[in-house]
Design a protein around this motif. Structure first.
Motif, mmCIF file in Angstrom:
data_model
loop_
_atom_site.group_PDB
_atom_site.id
_atom_site.type_symbol
_atom_site.label_atom_id
_atom_site.label_comp_id
_atom_site.label_asym_id
_atom_site.label_seq_id
_atom_site.Cartn_x
_atom_site.Cartn_y
_atom_site.Cartn_z
ATOM 1 N N ALA A 18 -54.080 -7.483 30.554
ATOM 2 C CA ALA A 18 -53.377 -8.691 30.108
ATOM 3 C C ALA A 18 -52.229 -9.053 31.035
ATOM 4 C CB ALA A 18 -52.831 -8.480 28.697
ATOM 5 N N VAL A 19 -51.961 -10.342 31.099
ATOM 6 C CA VAL A 19 -50.740 -10.838 31.731
ATOM 7 C C VAL A 19 -49.908 -11.448 30.608
ATOM 8 C CG1 VAL A 19 -49.792 -12.552 33.320
ATOM 9 C CG2 VAL A 19 -51.882 -11.303 33.922
ATOM 10 N N SER A 20 -48.640 -11.059 30.553
ATOM 11 C CA SER A 20 -47.804 -11.484 29.423
ATOM 12 C C SER A 20 -46.589 -12.268 29.895
ATOM 13 C CB SER A 20 -47.272 -10.263 28.671
ATOM 14 O OG SER A 20 -48.326 -9.438 28.268
ATOM 15 N N VAL A 21 -46.155 -13.201 29.055
ATOM 16 C CA VAL A 21 -44.831 -13.792 29.235
ATOM 17 C C VAL A 21 -43.885 -12.949 28.386
ATOM 18 C CG1 VAL A 21 -43.373 -15.813 28.937
ATOM 19 C CG2 VAL A 21 -45.779 -16.108 29.610
ATOM 20 N N ALA A 22 -43.005 -12.206 29.064
ATOM 21 C CA ALA A 22 -42.111 -11.268 28.375
ATOM 22 C C ALA A 22 -40.863 -11.995 27.894
ATOM 23 C CB ALA A 22 -41.715 -10.147 29.334
ATOM 24 N N CYS A 23 -40.642 -11.965 26.582
ATOM 25 C CA CYS A 23 -39.443 -12.583 26.019
ATOM 26 C C CYS A 23 -38.353 -11.509 25.966
ATOM 27 C CB CYS A 23 -39.769 -13.110 24.628
ATOM 28 S SG CYS A 23 -38.383 -13.931 23.857
ATOM 29 N N LEU A 24 -37.218 -11.777 26.593
ATOM 30 C CA LEU A 24 -36.199 -10.729 26.780
ATOM 31 C C LEU A 24 -35.487 -10.348 25.486
ATOM 32 C CD1 LEU A 24 -34.468 -11.652 30.157
ATOM 33 C CD2 LEU A 24 -36.440 -10.163 29.731
ATOM 34 N N SER A 25 -35.294 -9.032 25.317
ATOM 35 C CA SER A 25 -34.442 -8.511 24.251
ATOM 36 C C SER A 25 -32.981 -8.699 24.669
ATOM 37 C CB SER A 25 -34.718 -7.023 24.060
ATOM 38 O OG SER A 25 -34.306 -6.321 25.224
ATOM 39 N N VAL A 26 -32.065 -8.426 23.742
ATOM 40 C CA VAL A 26 -30.637 -8.500 24.069
ATOM 41 C C VAL A 26 -30.316 -7.555 25.231
ATOM 42 C CG1 VAL A 26 -28.338 -7.862 23.228
ATOM 43 C CG2 VAL A 26 -29.838 -9.275 21.820
ATOM 44 N N ASP A 27 -30.806 -6.316 25.158
ATOM 45 C CA ASP A 27 -30.492 -5.336 26.212
ATOM 46 C C ASP A 27 -31.009 -5.789 27.573
ATOM 47 O OD1 ASP A 27 -29.279 -3.750 24.369
ATOM 48 O OD2 ASP A 27 -30.979 -2.384 24.115
ATOM 49 N N GLU A 28 -32.227 -6.310 27.588
ATOM 50 C CA GLU A 28 -32.799 -6.782 28.868
ATOM 51 C C GLU A 28 -32.020 -7.980 29.400
ATOM 52 O OE1 GLU A 28 -37.493 -5.569 28.246
ATOM 53 O OE2 GLU A 28 -36.723 -7.399 27.357
ATOM 54 N N LEU A 29 -31.623 -8.853 28.477
ATOM 55 C CA LEU A 29 -30.882 -10.047 28.895
ATOM 56 C C LEU A 29 -29.557 -9.650 29.550
ATOM 57 C CD1 LEU A 29 -30.721 -13.118 28.888
ATOM 58 C CD2 LEU A 29 -29.864 -13.016 26.549
ATOM 59 N N LEU A 30 -28.880 -8.657 28.955
ATOM 60 C CA LEU A 30 -27.555 -8.263 29.458
ATOM 61 C C LEU A 30 -27.619 -7.641 30.857
ATOM 62 C CD1 LEU A 30 -25.876 -6.918 26.203
ATOM 63 C CD2 LEU A 30 -25.543 -9.131 27.312
ATOM 64 N N VAL A 31 -28.750 -7.027 31.203
ATOM 65 C CA VAL A 31 -28.869 -6.482 32.567
ATOM 66 C C VAL A 31 -29.734 -7.389 33.458
ATOM 67 C CG1 VAL A 31 -28.486 -4.092 31.857
ATOM 68 C CG2 VAL A 31 -30.824 -4.959 31.980
ATOM 69 N N GLU A 32 -30.069 -8.559 32.903
ATOM 70 C CA GLU A 32 -30.893 -9.539 33.638
ATOM 71 C C GLU A 32 -32.167 -8.913 34.199
ATOM 72 O OE1 GLU A 32 -28.565 -11.995 36.259
ATOM 73 O OE2 GLU A 32 -27.086 -12.406 34.696
ATOM 74 N N SER A 33 -32.833 -8.183 33.317
ATOM 75 C CA SER A 33 -34.115 -7.574 33.669
ATOM 76 C C SER A 33 -35.212 -8.644 33.570
ATOM 77 C CB SER A 33 -34.380 -6.435 32.680
ATOM 78 O OG SER A 33 -35.747 -6.187 32.548
ATOM 79 N N THR A 34 -36.207 -8.557 34.433
ATOM 80 C CA THR A 34 -37.386 -9.423 34.285
ATOM 81 C C THR A 34 -38.623 -8.522 34.318
ATOM 82 O OG1 THR A 34 -37.092 -9.942 36.638
ATOM 83 C CG2 THR A 34 -36.457 -11.627 35.105
ATOM 84 N N PRO A 35 -39.027 -8.021 33.140
ATOM 85 C CA PRO A 35 -40.061 -6.994 33.068
ATOM 86 C C PRO A 35 -41.479 -7.476 33.389
ATOM 87 C CG PRO A 35 -39.311 -7.583 30.872
ATOM 88 C CD PRO A 35 -38.454 -8.342 31.832
#
Ligand code: ZN
Length: 229
Positions: A20-37
């Motif tokens: 699968a290819v997914s559009v990952a919706c960021l959690s609060v933790d991911e948003l705060l470190v500007e992760s793009t998983p």
């Protein structure tokens, strides 16, 4: 059998199906470190966060979203939206929704929308703002009349379905009425159903081949993915 991958338009999970290819919706933790998983990421202030975070924290989330946008690391904006199950936060949710809507218009990016009993709110906003960027209602729970009104006001509206194909008779009735050119599938937060199962169930209810559903959702996705193709 098609060799195309499954497209999951909206997920919070980080162990996607290997095909699968997914559009990952960021959690609060991911948003705060500007992760793009994922190669495709969306970020927004979820309407439920209005209950859990202070206004200073929410301002911080907004700054991180703007920073990710400046670095061109977002595929879409959201999820954002209106949840009338939390009426005490409605005013804040509405003002946040307008902030996201403005970003999606300025950057020409899809808007991923959470709507709970808020169909008429979105119809009103469409009449006033006449947006051009695509709107994706994730886990759409409306009826046929709402779907048609949304499409009439904004033809670039998409409807995404997941667990509801299993647990909602109303959605099983609606599904065959949704134009394939406006359809997506998603896992959202499901732990027990993966995207492969959701495509199988949708294909069964639509009486179409899984390969056709994959190629159609990819075509819908490519249409709105200007920056990456
Ligand atoms: Zn979600």
């Amino acid at each position: 059998m098609s060799t195309l991958q499954y497209l999951d338009i909206h997920t919070h999970r980080r162990h996607p199906h290997p095909e699968a290819v997914s559009v990952a919706c960021l959690s609060v933790d991911e948003l705060l470190v500007e992760s793009t998983p994922s190669s495709y990421t969306s970020a927004g202030v979820h309407p439920w966060w209005t209950e859990d975070y202070t206004s200073a924290e929410i301002e911080g989330f907004k700054r991180h979203i703007e920073s990710l946008l400046q670095k061109e690391r977002l595929w879409g904006i959201g999820e954002t939206g209106i949840d009338r199950a939390y009426p005490e936060f409605l005013e804040l949710q509405l003002s946040l929704f307008h902030w996201h809507l403005d970003l999606s218009e300025r950057h020409a990016l899809p808007l991923i929308i959470h709507s709970v009993r808020a169909g008429s709110d979105f119809l009103q906003i469409l009449k006033e703002k006449k947006p051009k960027s695509p709107w994706i209602f994730h886990d759409f729970r409306g009826n046929e009349a709402l779907m048609r009104d949304l499409l009439r006001l904004h033809p670039e509206t998409y409807f995404s379905f997941g667990i509801s194909i299993d647990n909602s008779p109303q959605i099983r009735e609606l599904l065959p009425l949704v134009p394939l050119a406006n359809l997506f599938l998603e896992t959202d937060e499901q732990k027990h159903l993966d995207i492969h199962d959701i495509y199988l169930r949708a294909a069964h209810h639509l009486d179409v081949d899984v390969g056709l559903l994959k190629s159609q959702t990819w075509a819908n996705f490519r249409k709105m993915t200007k920056k990456f193709h």
